[in-house]
Design an enzyme around this catalytic site. Structure first.
Site, PDB file in Angstrom:
ATOM      1  CB  THR A  11      -0.753  -0.122   1.209  1.00  0.00           C
ATOM      2  OG1 THR A  11      -1.409  -1.340   1.472  1.00  0.00           O
ATOM      3  CG2 THR A  11      -1.680   1.108   1.375  1.00  0.00           C
TER       4      THR A  11
ATOM      5  N   GLY B  10      -0.549  -3.475   5.604  1.00  0.00           N
ATOM      6  CA  GLY B  10      -1.460  -4.395   5.935  1.00  0.00           C
ATOM      7  C   GLY B  10      -1.931  -3.800   7.295  1.00  0.00           C
TER       8      GLY B  10
ATOM      9  CG  ASN C 185      -4.140  -6.771  -0.863  1.00  0.00           C
ATOM     10  OD1 ASN C 185      -4.020  -6.241   0.148  1.00  0.00           O
ATOM     11  ND2 ASN C 185      -4.693  -8.136  -1.276  1.00  0.00           N
TER      12      ASN C 185
ATOM     13  CB  SER D 262      -9.072  -1.682   4.011  1.00  0.00           C
ATOM     14  OG  SER D 262      -7.851  -0.895   4.035  1.00  0.00           O
TER      15      SER D 262
END
EC number: 2.3.2.2
Length: 557
Positions: free
Chosen positions: A368, A461, A388, A439
């Site tokens: 990201t 993440g 991702n 998310s």
């Protein structure tokens, strides 16, 4: 305006300096994970653009210069705090194709098929980035689209010289060379990845960017690009279609708000769990004297770990796409709820995560990127968006230039199955047509007295939440400078697996021993996250690029 902006582009290409971790200014600031994108954002501010204009230009630029993570083929979130107090949260998260199903990654015996949701066209969710950037610009920007995309077009068409700091993602994308369209761009003729000193040219992407500049988001969501993606997907067992692109919509939602020691925290709303988890943890910790306990002492770390344990349990089991379920945001972010959790936390003993409930699968990967922007008027924008995995699904439909996400991996492929991060979640995050996966992206703006004090966010993440939270605590509770707050070593706990991840230098030997005596299991971990942050104090704006992201830069004036 076009001529003015063309001059600015030439100037930044000629004189862009090496990445600087810290910048100061009094008028505006841009902090991103790539030096060229930061220069572009600053050029927009100097040319009369506002924070949204700069954010749009940076978003397009990162798709070119930071292709592992910046993107047109992914999605994310944009948080806006305007100087007049207006607050907006734009959700341009990817969504599941209409032909997606809850069992699409399971074999005949109900097992998860390895890599089916991570690699290839079957892993691709409907991208939201282009419509997200254009929706923000149309509603809140002031400069024309053509001028904001012009720098990205130039970089894609003419290319830019790679530096050593640009290369780690390419070295990690082992399967990218298996895709002919992507391999032609990112690998040499002998099959080796591009090296420092090589020039990265992306002609197909330049063509698409020109089309978007001329026609707007229709150039991406209708016509040749979605049709090419549909053809490539159909040939590779994928399910995404051109009709999925036409149906995609950006959602504008109320941001999550909470208060912490006199500061107002504004952050991301579901389908991001970031704001809810951030506020829940902050509310729990507000009941303790963290400053008095000290930075990374056994007791302060114990309390932080316990707060994260409880918040991640709630995050993993109770949150999902708000268009498909009701999220208990008000309850989870309330002060009374935090007080109830504090009453359950022992000051001397670790809670067993298994005692808080059973987990189920959540998939969320690292690649990201986040950027933070503050303009001369005092308006701030925080953007976190993603493919991702590293280079997403590591596929590209021919003649599009678009690397596609593997966002379907963020859904629960099967409740109870553990993913690479060990994150878990139940049916709230199961796959359904049109649904957006949960998310951890946490674009965050902190204000005091109505004025921007901090702009924060990070990739990585689920660790995004820990990175953003701990940077905030370092500033507010431990009175660190922004530079020290961002660079300070971090820890992370996410309920399951029941283990504390510790960066190098995060724990002294004595602190580690004491935490283990309390019952905490600790694992050493490589540095994680990349907090791209801005702080404002006494009229001086400080921007800090996380040293964990050496390609990034802070640029201010």
């Amino acid at each position: 305006m076009k001529r003015l902006f063309a001059v600015a582009v030439v100037i930044f290409l000629a004189f862009a300096a090496a990445a600087e971790p810290v910048a100061t200014g009094r008028r505006g600031m841009v902090v991103t994970e790539h030096r060229l994108a930061s220069e572009i954002g600053l050029s927009v501010l100097k040319a009369g653009g506002n924070a949204i204009d700069a954010a749009v230009a940076v978003g397009y630029a990162l798709a070119v210069v930071h292709p592992c993570c910046g993107n047109l083929g992914g999605g994310g979130f944009l948080l806006l705090h305007r100087a007049d107090g207006e607050e907006r949260f734009l959700d341009f998260r990817e969504s599941a194709p209409a032909a997606a199903s809850a069992d699409m990654y399971l074999d005949a015996s109900g097992g998860v098929i390895p890599d089916a949701s991570r690699i290839g066209f079957r892993a691709v969710g409907v991208p939201g980035t282009v419509l997200g950037l254009e929706s923000a610009r149309e509603k809140y920007g002031r400069l024309p689209r053509e001028s904001l995309i012009a720098p990205a077009i130039m970089l894609a068409e003419q290319g830019f010289t790679l530096e050593e700091s640009d290369l780690p993602p390419l070295r990690a994308a082992r399967r990218l060379k298996d895709d002919p369209a992507a391999a032609r761009i990112f690998f040499r003729a002998d099959g080796s990845p591009l090296q420092a000193g090589d020039r990265l040219v992306q002609s197909d992407l330049a063509r698409l960017l020109r089309e978007i500049a001329a026609r707007g988001p229709r150039a991406f969501y209708e016509g040749r690009v979605p049709q090419a993606i549909e053809r490539a997907a159909a040939a590779a067992n994928g399910v995404i279609s051109a009709l999925d692109f036409m149906r995609y919509r950006v959602e504008e939602r109320a941001p999550v708000r909470c208060a912490y020691r006199g500061y107002a925290i504004l952050s991301s709303a579901p389908p991001s769990s970031g704001g809810v988890a951030l506020c829940e943890i902050a509310n729990i910790l507000e009941g303790y004297d963290l400053a008095g306990l000290g930075f990374h002492t056994p007791q302060s770390l114990h309390l932080m770990i316990e707060a994260e344990r409880h918040a991640f349990k709630d995050r993993n089991l109770l949150l999902g796409d708000p268009d498909f379920m009701r999220n208990p945001v008000e309850r989870l972010t309330s002060k009374p709820y935090a007080a109830d959790i504090r009453a359950k936390i022992s000051p001397e003993h670790a809670t067993r995560s298994a005692d808080l409930g059973r987990g189920a699968e959540l998939r969320e990967r690292m690649e990201t990127t986040h950027y933070s922007i503050l303009d001369e008027e005092g308006s701030a924008v925080a953007v976190t968006y993603t493919l991702n995995g590293v280079f997403g699904a590591q596929v590209m439909a021919p003649e599009t230039g678009v690397l596609l996400n593997d966002e379907m991996d963020d859904f629960s492929a099967r409740p109870g199955a553990s993913n690479g991060f060990g994150l878990v979640q139940g049916g709230a995050n199961a796959i359904a047509p049109g649904k957006r996966p949960l998310s951890s992206m946490s674009p965050t703006i902190v204000t005091k007295g109505g004025k921007v004090a901090l702009v924060l966010g990070s990739p990585n993440g689920p660790r995004i939440i820990s990175v953003t939270l701990q940077t905030l605590l370092n500033v507010v509770d431990h009175h660190m400078s922004l530079e020290r707050a961002v660079s300070a070593p971090r820890i992370h706990h996410q309920w399951l697996p029941d283990v504390v991840l510790a960066e190098p230098g995060a724990l002294t030997q004595e602190t580690r021993r004491r935490l283990e005596e309390m019952g905490h299991s600790i694992e050493d971990h490589a540095p994680f996250g990349a907090c791209e942050a801005i702080a404002v104090e006494g009229g001086v704006i400080a921007g800090v690029n996380d040293p964990r992201s050496p390609a990034g830069a802070a640029r201010g004036y």
